[in-house]
Design a protein around this motif. Structure first.
Motif, PDB file in Angstrom:
ATOM      1  N   PHE A   1       0.821  -1.214   0.000  1.00 12.18           N
ATOM      2  CA  PHE A   1       0.000   0.000   0.000  1.00 12.18           C
ATOM      3  C   PHE A   1       0.856   1.265   0.000  1.00 12.18           C
ATOM      4  O   PHE A   1       0.471   2.273  -0.589  1.00 12.18           O
ATOM      5  CB  PHE A   1      -0.969  -0.026   1.181  1.00 12.18           C
ATOM      6  N   VAL A   2       2.032   1.203   0.628  1.00  8.52           N
ATOM      7  CA  VAL A   2       2.955   2.341   0.556  1.00  8.52           C
ATOM      8  C   VAL A   2       3.421   2.547  -0.880  1.00  8.52           C
ATOM      9  O   VAL A   2       3.424   3.680  -1.396  1.00  8.52           O
ATOM     10  CB  VAL A   2       4.158   2.131   1.497  1.00  8.52           C
ATOM     11  N   ASP A   3       3.803   1.463  -1.553  1.00  6.81           N
ATOM     12  CA  ASP A   3       4.252   1.576  -2.938  1.00  6.81           C
ATOM     13  C   ASP A   3       3.132   2.102  -3.836  1.00  6.81           C
ATOM     14  O   ASP A   3       3.370   2.933  -4.732  1.00  6.81           O
ATOM     15  CB  ASP A   3       4.733   0.218  -3.452  1.00  6.81           C
ATOM     16  N   GLY A   4       1.907   1.639  -3.586  1.00  6.74           N
ATOM     17  CA  GLY A   4       0.782   2.117  -4.369  1.00  6.74           C
ATOM     18  C   GLY A   4       0.547   3.599  -4.172  1.00  6.74           C
ATOM     19  O   GLY A   4       0.280   4.344  -5.131  1.00  6.74           O
TER      20      GLY A   4
ATOM     21  N   HIS B   1       0.822   6.215  -7.190  1.00  7.26           N
ATOM     22  CA  HIS B   1      -0.458   6.678  -7.723  1.00  7.26           C
ATOM     23  C   HIS B   1      -1.131   7.775  -6.902  1.00  7.26           C
ATOM     24  O   HIS B   1      -2.114   8.358  -7.368  1.00  7.26           O
ATOM     25  CB  HIS B   1      -1.421   5.491  -7.833  1.00  7.26           C
ATOM     26  N   GLY B   2      -0.668   8.035  -5.689  1.00  6.06           N
ATOM     27  CA  GLY B   2      -1.323   9.045  -4.876  1.00  6.06           C
ATOM     28  C   GLY B   2      -2.352   8.449  -3.932  1.00  6.06           C
ATOM     29  O   GLY B   2      -2.393   7.235  -3.719  1.00  6.06           O
ATOM     30  N   PRO B   3      -3.226   9.286  -3.355  1.00 10.85           N
ATOM     31  CA  PRO B   3      -4.108   8.836  -2.273  1.00 10.85           C
ATOM     32  C   PRO B   3      -5.287   7.976  -2.700  1.00 10.85           C
ATOM     33  O   PRO B   3      -5.989   7.439  -1.841  1.00 10.85           O
ATOM     34  CB  PRO B   3      -4.600  10.147  -1.655  1.00 10.85           C
TER      35      PRO B   3
ATOM     36  N   VAL C   1      -0.255   3.911   5.993  1.00  8.97           N
ATOM     37  CA  VAL C   1       0.728   4.265   4.951  1.00  8.97           C
ATOM     38  C   VAL C   1       1.687   5.355   5.428  1.00  8.97           C
ATOM     39  O   VAL C   1       2.907   5.269   5.208  1.00  8.97           O
ATOM     40  CB  VAL C   1       0.009   4.663   3.651  1.00  8.97           C
ATOM     41  N   PRO C   2       1.206   6.427   6.115  1.00 10.96           N
ATOM     42  CA  PRO C   2       2.145   7.460   6.564  1.00 10.96           C
ATOM     43  C   PRO C   2       3.221   6.959   7.521  1.00 10.96           C
ATOM     44  O   PRO C   2       4.256   7.621   7.675  1.00 10.96           O
ATOM     45  CB  PRO C   2       1.227   8.485   7.253  1.00 10.96           C
ATOM     46  N   HIS C   3       3.010   5.811   8.177  1.00  6.42           N
ATOM     47  CA  HIS C   3       4.034   5.256   9.067  1.00  6.42           C
ATOM     48  C   HIS C   3       5.363   5.051   8.346  1.00  6.42           C
ATOM     49  O   HIS C   3       6.417   5.005   8.984  1.00  6.42           O
ATOM     50  CB  HIS C   3       3.584   3.904   9.629  1.00  6.42           C
ATOM     51  N   PHE C   4       5.309   4.911   7.029  1.00  5.73           N
ATOM     52  CA  PHE C   4       6.502   4.541   6.259  1.00  5.73           C
ATOM     53  C   PHE C   4       6.896   5.619   5.247  1.00  5.73           C
ATOM     54  O   PHE C   4       7.639   5.332   4.309  1.00  5.73           O
ATOM     55  CB  PHE C   4       6.248   3.211   5.542  1.00  5.73           C
ATOM     56  N   LEU C   5       6.436   6.839   5.445  1.00  3.40           N
ATOM     57  CA  LEU C   5       6.737   7.924   4.525  1.00  3.40           C
ATOM     58  C   LEU C   5       7.815   8.837   5.094  1.00  3.40           C
ATOM     59  O   LEU C   5       7.711   9.277   6.257  1.00  3.40           O
ATOM     60  CB  LEU C   5       5.473   8.732   4.219  1.00  3.40           C
TER      61      LEU C   5
END
Length: 450
Positions: free
Chosen positions: A32-35, A39-41, A351-355
């Motif tokens: 989901f992070v890669d997606g 591609h955005g949100p 997802v923000p956990h890994f940004l």
């Protein structure tokens, strides 16, 4: 969060027939992070010929907490199998709107921090008896199994007034089948015919009856059991809200909600701390100082920033709820993309956990991210270990205290080591992400008496 213009929603590239199933199954957090990065949100995935929309990132985390988010999303579809299987009318996690609030109000006190705040010495005692039983010097311990037994013991005594270790295996088996077959639906319903599950289900029903009968006996109130007392009171005074048919599923709710999630988290905590010797040293020093006191109070937990940081960092890097599953209640537009009523959605709030924009060097285990002035988790939409929106985990403050005390006690009492210094955690994704059953540690010695 919405716009008038409608954009074409991109689809993540995948294989014929299975679509994106394999990478989602292997490492859902990274998928989901890669997606999101590509591609955005908003993007779409295909799984076995079916297409699903994904709302991800800080945008999705914020949306979950808005009035529009509450009105556009519901969770009922993902829990109706559990409700039907147990002959109930509804369950907290499967209700939305006013019905959800009603059940939440009934259970709020029993799942709160206050329900455990003055019982920390009991948490310590339960942890000690599990250490003495399973974590013996020289033993190689299967961490997840041991943590599941410990958590079952704790939840039974703290939330329902009695620990019944003879039912631990039944509770564990039923919870795993419920999550795998009825909630996440990663296994076929045919498994519900398994005689082992049916025996365990009957045993858990027996356990529910015993807890209710035991709580009704004279003198039972001398043992704290806030959740069970509040459920029984609601059943007597407002049977429409808590009918007899819903008591069993509500009484055993703490196990379904907490067994796998808490066991996975504290199992990952053990790995992460042992993997980083500098963190291990800090955690052990704080734990020793904490238990130098004759008794433990909630105020004492404010003085363990390394243990708290290690727990928060574990929940960031090893989330047990990578995505939340929802159904669109009506047509709506999110970030310029049209979502149709009835669509099944994945909401990627972790997802923000890994940004990098939220957490510099995001895959590094850094327990100092959470103290001021850094406080990286306080950025909008950055940290969602307990979910978001109206279904945010009701027991999150209780679980925080439970896990802090349990981990502090274990690192105070035990010298443990990984299978090897270069060991990398083996993980699973079903029914919830966490350490694999194969993950073990060796207990070298007991550092302190129970």
């Amino acid at each position: 969060m919405t716009t008038d213009s409608v954009m074409r929603t991109p689809i993540v590239r995948g294989l014929p027939v299975v679509g994106n199933l394999l990478p989602m199954s292997k490492d859902p957090a990274r998928f989901f992070v890669d997606g999101y990065r590509e591609h955005g949100p908003v993007f779409r995935v295909r799984i076995l010929g079916r297409e699903h929309a994904v709302l991800a990132g800080p945008e999705a985390a914020e949306f979950m907490g808005t009035k529009e988010g509450r009105e556009c999303l519901r969770s009922r579809e993902f829990w109706h199998g559990l409700v039907d299987e147990y002959g109930a009318t509804r369950t907290l996690s499967g209700e939305d709107g006013a019905g959800h609030k009603e059940l939440r109000d009934i259970m709020r006190r029993g799942y709160s921090r206050e329900a455990i705040a003055d019982r920390l010495d009991e948490v310590v005692a339960i942890t000690d008896r599990n250490i003495d039983r399973t974590w013996r010097p020289g033993a190689t311990v299967p961490v997840l199994r041991a943590m599941q037994a410990l958590v079952t013991d704790q939840l039974g005594e703290l939330m329902t007034g009695a620990s019944r270790p003879e039912y631990v295996d039944d509770v564990r088996r039923v919870t795993m089948y419920i999550l795998n077959v009825l909630v996440t639906r990663q296994r076929p319903r045919l498994l519900l015919r398994d005689p082992r599950y049916r025996r365990a289900k009957a045993r858990v029903a027996e356990l529910s009856r015993l807890m209710i009968e035991d709580r009704s006996r004279p003198g039972a109130a001398a043992r704290p059991a806030i959740l069970l007392d509040d459920l029984l009171r609601a059943n007597r005074e407002n049977p429409r809200a808590m009918p007899d048919s819903d008591l069993m599923i509500s009484v055993t709710g703490p196990y379904v909600a907490g067994l796998d999630t808490v066991a996975n988290t504290i199992g990952a905590f053990v790995y992460a701390v042992l993997k980083h010797p500098d963190v291990h040293q800090r955690v052990r020093a704080e734990a020793d100082q904490l238990f130098a006191r004759p008794t433990l109070t909630e105020r004492d937990l404010r003085g363990i920033p390394a243990i708290r940081g290690a727990l928060m960092e574990t929940m960031r890097l090893y989330p047990t709820a990578v995505v939340q599953m929802r159904t669109a209640t009506r047509d709506f537009t999110f970030q310029g993309h049209r979502i149709a009523a009835g669509e099944t959605l994945y909401i990627g709030t972790t997802v923000p956990h890994f940004l990098e924009e939220f957490y510099p060097d995001p895959y590094r285990f850094d327990i100092d991210r959470y103290e001021k002035p850094r406080a990286e988790h306080l950025q909008t939409g950055a940290y969602s270990p307990y979910g978001r929106g109206q279904h945010v985990c009701l027991g999150k403050t209780l679980a925080d205290v439970q896990m802090l005390v349990t981990m502090a006690r274990m690192f105070h009492r035990l010298d443990m080591r990984l299978p090897s210094p270069d060991y990398e955690l083996a993980t699973k994704v079903t029914p919830t992400p966490g350490p694999a059953l194969s993950f073990t540690v060796t207990v070298d010695r007991h550092r302190a008496a129970g």
